[in-house]
Design a protein around this motif. Structure first.
Motif, mmCIF file in Angstrom:
data_model
loop_
_atom_site.group_PDB
_atom_site.id
_atom_site.type_symbol
_atom_site.label_atom_id
_atom_site.label_comp_id
_atom_site.label_asym_id
_atom_site.label_seq_id
_atom_site.Cartn_x
_atom_site.Cartn_y
_atom_site.Cartn_z
ATOM 1 N N SER A 180 6.513 27.403 -17.547
ATOM 2 C CA SER A 180 6.252 27.244 -16.410
ATOM 3 C C SER A 180 5.521 28.236 -15.750
ATOM 4 C CB SER A 180 7.445 26.931 -15.971
ATOM 5 O OG SER A 180 8.512 28.050 -15.932
ATOM 6 N N SER A 181 5.145 27.818 -14.552
ATOM 7 C CA SER A 181 4.468 29.093 -13.423
ATOM 8 C C SER A 181 5.545 30.204 -13.312
ATOM 9 C CB SER A 181 4.052 28.523 -12.371
ATOM 10 O OG SER A 181 5.265 28.020 -11.372
ATOM 11 N N ALA A 182 6.992 29.709 -13.334
ATOM 12 C CA ALA A 182 7.854 30.710 -12.899
ATOM 13 C C ALA A 182 7.896 31.712 -14.182
ATOM 14 C CB ALA A 182 9.269 30.198 -12.877
ATOM 15 N N ASP A 183 8.112 31.202 -15.542
ATOM 16 C CA ASP A 183 7.789 32.071 -16.643
ATOM 17 C C ASP A 183 6.842 33.138 -16.448
ATOM 18 O OD1 ASP A 183 9.898 30.558 -17.804
ATOM 19 O OD2 ASP A 183 8.590 29.335 -18.899
ATOM 20 N N SER A 184 5.553 32.691 -16.326
ATOM 21 C CA SER A 184 4.480 33.365 -16.134
ATOM 22 C C SER A 184 4.704 34.800 -15.183
ATOM 23 C CB SER A 184 3.233 32.580 -15.849
ATOM 24 O OG SER A 184 2.703 31.799 -16.796
ATOM 25 N N LEU A 185 5.259 34.144 -13.936
ATOM 26 C CA LEU A 185 5.465 35.392 -12.912
ATOM 27 C C LEU A 185 6.423 36.149 -13.480
ATOM 28 C CD1 LEU A 185 5.400 34.795 -9.216
ATOM 29 C CD2 LEU A 185 7.301 35.911 -10.327
ATOM 30 N N ILE A 186 7.449 35.731 -14.024
ATOM 31 C CA ILE A 186 8.542 36.624 -14.660
ATOM 32 C C ILE A 186 8.196 37.617 -15.442
ATOM 33 C CG2 ILE A 186 10.723 36.551 -15.997
ATOM 34 C CD1 ILE A 186 11.352 34.005 -14.724
ATOM 35 N N SER A 187 7.240 37.047 -16.493
ATOM 36 C CA SER A 187 6.710 37.945 -17.486
ATOM 37 C C SER A 187 5.864 39.101 -17.097
ATOM 38 C CB SER A 187 6.037 37.181 -18.639
ATOM 39 O OG SER A 187 5.529 38.020 -19.534
ATOM 40 N N SER A 188 4.839 38.733 -16.099
ATOM 41 C CA SER A 188 4.076 39.603 -15.714
ATOM 42 C C SER A 188 4.669 40.462 -14.647
ATOM 43 C CB SER A 188 2.917 39.106 -14.868
ATOM 44 O OG SER A 188 3.339 38.350 -13.746
ATOM 45 N N ALA A 189 5.797 40.287 -13.907
ATOM 46 C CA ALA A 189 6.405 40.999 -12.928
ATOM 47 C C ALA A 189 7.224 42.100 -13.578
ATOM 48 C CB ALA A 189 7.610 40.204 -12.054
ATOM 49 N N VAL A 190 7.831 41.664 -14.897
ATOM 50 C CA VAL A 190 8.687 43.021 -15.382
ATOM 51 C C VAL A 190 7.866 43.846 -16.086
ATOM 52 C CG1 VAL A 190 9.353 41.812 -17.541
ATOM 53 C CG2 VAL A 190 10.705 43.339 -16.500
ATOM 54 N N ALA A 191 6.850 43.267 -16.759
ATOM 55 C CA ALA A 191 5.586 44.004 -17.435
ATOM 56 C C ALA A 191 5.162 45.225 -16.657
ATOM 57 C CB ALA A 191 4.727 43.160 -18.023
ATOM 58 N N SER A 192 4.977 45.040 -15.236
ATOM 59 C CA SER A 192 4.495 45.903 -14.543
ATOM 60 C C SER A 192 5.366 46.632 -13.310
ATOM 61 C CB SER A 192 3.223 45.148 -13.824
ATOM 62 O OG SER A 192 3.701 44.008 -13.305
ATOM 63 N N ASN A 193 6.732 46.398 -13.555
ATOM 64 C CA ASN A 193 7.553 46.954 -12.660
ATOM 65 C C ASN A 193 7.240 46.278 -11.236
ATOM 66 O OD1 ASN A 193 9.154 48.686 -14.505
ATOM 67 N ND2 ASN A 193 7.257 50.081 -14.607
ATOM 68 N N LYS A 194 7.006 45.215 -10.964
ATOM 69 C CA LYS A 194 6.961 44.715 -9.751
ATOM 70 C C LYS A 194 8.022 43.800 -9.624
ATOM 71 C CE LYS A 194 1.768 45.157 -9.794
ATOM 72 N NZ LYS A 194 0.483 44.517 -9.740
ATOM 73 N N LEU A 195 7.834 43.054 -8.533
ATOM 74 C CA LEU A 195 8.929 42.224 -8.106
ATOM 75 C C LEU A 195 8.835 40.773 -8.441
ATOM 76 C CD1 LEU A 195 9.481 43.244 -4.490
ATOM 77 C CD2 LEU A 195 10.542 44.276 -6.334
ATOM 78 N N THR A 196 9.741 40.211 -8.766
ATOM 79 C CA THR A 196 9.871 38.858 -9.396
ATOM 80 C C THR A 196 10.433 37.803 -8.050
ATOM 81 O OG1 THR A 196 10.892 39.418 -11.487
ATOM 82 C CG2 THR A 196 11.009 37.063 -10.796
ATOM 83 N N GLY A 197 9.155 37.477 -7.391
ATOM 84 C CA GLY A 197 9.272 36.669 -6.217
ATOM 85 C C GLY A 197 8.073 36.480 -5.515
ATOM 86 N N GLY A 198 7.964 35.670 -4.442
ATOM 87 C CA GLY A 198 6.933 35.541 -3.377
ATOM 88 C C GLY A 198 6.667 36.455 -2.335
ATOM 89 N N SER A 199 5.815 36.296 -1.643
ATOM 90 C CA SER A 199 5.225 37.000 -0.647
ATOM 91 C C SER A 199 6.284 37.321 0.478
ATOM 92 C CB SER A 199 3.956 36.455 0.014
ATOM 93 O OG SER A 199 4.161 35.411 0.828
ATOM 94 N N ARG A 200 7.123 36.403 0.802
ATOM 95 C CA ARG A 200 8.196 36.708 1.861
ATOM 96 C C ARG A 200 9.222 37.625 1.195
ATOM 97 N NH1 ARG A 200 10.039 30.982 4.569
ATOM 98 N NH2 ARG A 200 9.491 30.234 2.218
ATOM 99 N N PHE A 201 9.506 37.416 -0.277
ATOM 100 C CA PHE A 201 10.405 38.338 -0.859
ATOM 101 C C PHE A 201 10.017 39.789 -0.866
ATOM 102 C CE2 PHE A 201 12.160 40.107 -4.846
ATOM 103 C CZ PHE A 201 13.472 40.193 -4.635
ATOM 104 N N ILE A 202 8.697 39.908 -1.401
ATOM 105 C CA ILE A 202 8.057 41.218 -1.399
ATOM 106 C C ILE A 202 8.066 41.740 0.085
ATOM 107 C CG2 ILE A 202 5.773 42.502 -1.466
ATOM 108 C CD1 ILE A 202 5.127 40.377 -3.802
ATOM 109 N N ASP A 203 8.009 41.203 1.021
ATOM 110 C CA ASP A 203 7.820 41.681 2.695
ATOM 111 C C ASP A 203 9.466 42.100 2.763
ATOM 112 O OD1 ASP A 203 5.263 41.356 2.724
ATOM 113 O OD2 ASP A 203 5.725 39.439 4.030
#
Length: 230
Positions: free
Chosen positions: A185-208
């Motif tokens: 799923s799109s969530a799986d792709s985001l989860i994988s890329s986020a943890v691989a780069s020490n970024k946040l697992t969430g959208g723009s509002r969560f990042i803000d």
């Protein structure tokens, strides 16, 4: 290129990945897995952390850990787990040297949108690696305990899991259906890329919101839409 700084946010769940040095095997015998889990249970309680999900793969581990207000708690957990497992394996194999990569990866999770998707992602690792057919067939993840097939009183229940239904059996049935869909799923792709780069697992509002709470600028990336959990 400088490494992406690890961001730990008080009160949020975090997806953590630690790999064996040069992707070498970390767990070989059953007692290797059992020893790591006994230490995970001990140190999560000592440091007042929550463990929502885990999966011990042959050469790496996935954890979903709820942070408290102490910023050093998760780093201390990972330091102590790594050190104990290294001493244990080195003693068993009469060897020396590093067992793990130097730095674990960590990604704070948007609880409402991605926490259960992260737990699903973690517990489906053995299925995606074709080690087992179904998540319940793998003995070294939290899936069996989450769905009532195994006792693990120390495992914490994610708040979004608790909200699924009124009874444990109903919650387990809903979660089982969620995990049984193994399509990417799109969530799986985001989860994988986020943890691989020490970024946040969430959208723009969560990042803000995390930037506002921590005062740390987080590099923006295209927000993904999670598939609807429930």
């Amino acid at each position: 290129m400088p490494r992406q700084a690890r961001v730990i946010v008080p009160g949020l769940p975090h997806h953590i990945v630690q790999r064996g040095h040069n992707r070498q095997a970390v767990f070989i015998e059953e007692q290797d897995y059992a020893y790591y889990l006994s230490n995970l249970r001990e140190w999560k309680q000592a440091l007042d952390l929550k463990v929502y999900s885990y999966c011990l793969m042959t050469n790496h581990v996935h954890l979903v850990v709820g942070a408290n207000d102490e910023l050093t708690a998760i780093p201390q957990l990972m330091k102590r787990l790594a050190a104990r497992q290294t001493r244990y394996v080195n003693a068993m194999e009469r060897r020396s040297g590093s067992l793990w990569e130097g730095r674990y990866k960590v990604s704070a999770i948007d609880t409402d949108e991605y926490l259960l998707s992260c737990c699903r992602y973690v517990e489906l690792n053995p299925v995606k690696a074709r080690m087992v057919v179904c998540a319940e067939d793998y003995p070294w993840s939290s899936y069996a305990a989450r769905t009532g097939r195994q006792r693990a009183s120390w495992l914490d229940e994610p708040p979004t899991y608790s909200a699924l239904a009124g009874s444990p059996s109903e919650r387990a049935a809903i979660y089982e259906k969620f995990v049984s869909d193994t399509t990417q799923s799109s969530a799986d792709s985001l989860i994988s890329s986020a943890v691989a780069s020490n970024k946040l697992t969430g959208g723009s509002r969560f990042i803000d919101e995390v930037e506002r709470r921590t005062g740390i600028r987080v590099e923006m990336r295209r927000p993904g839409r999670p598939r609807k959990e429930f």
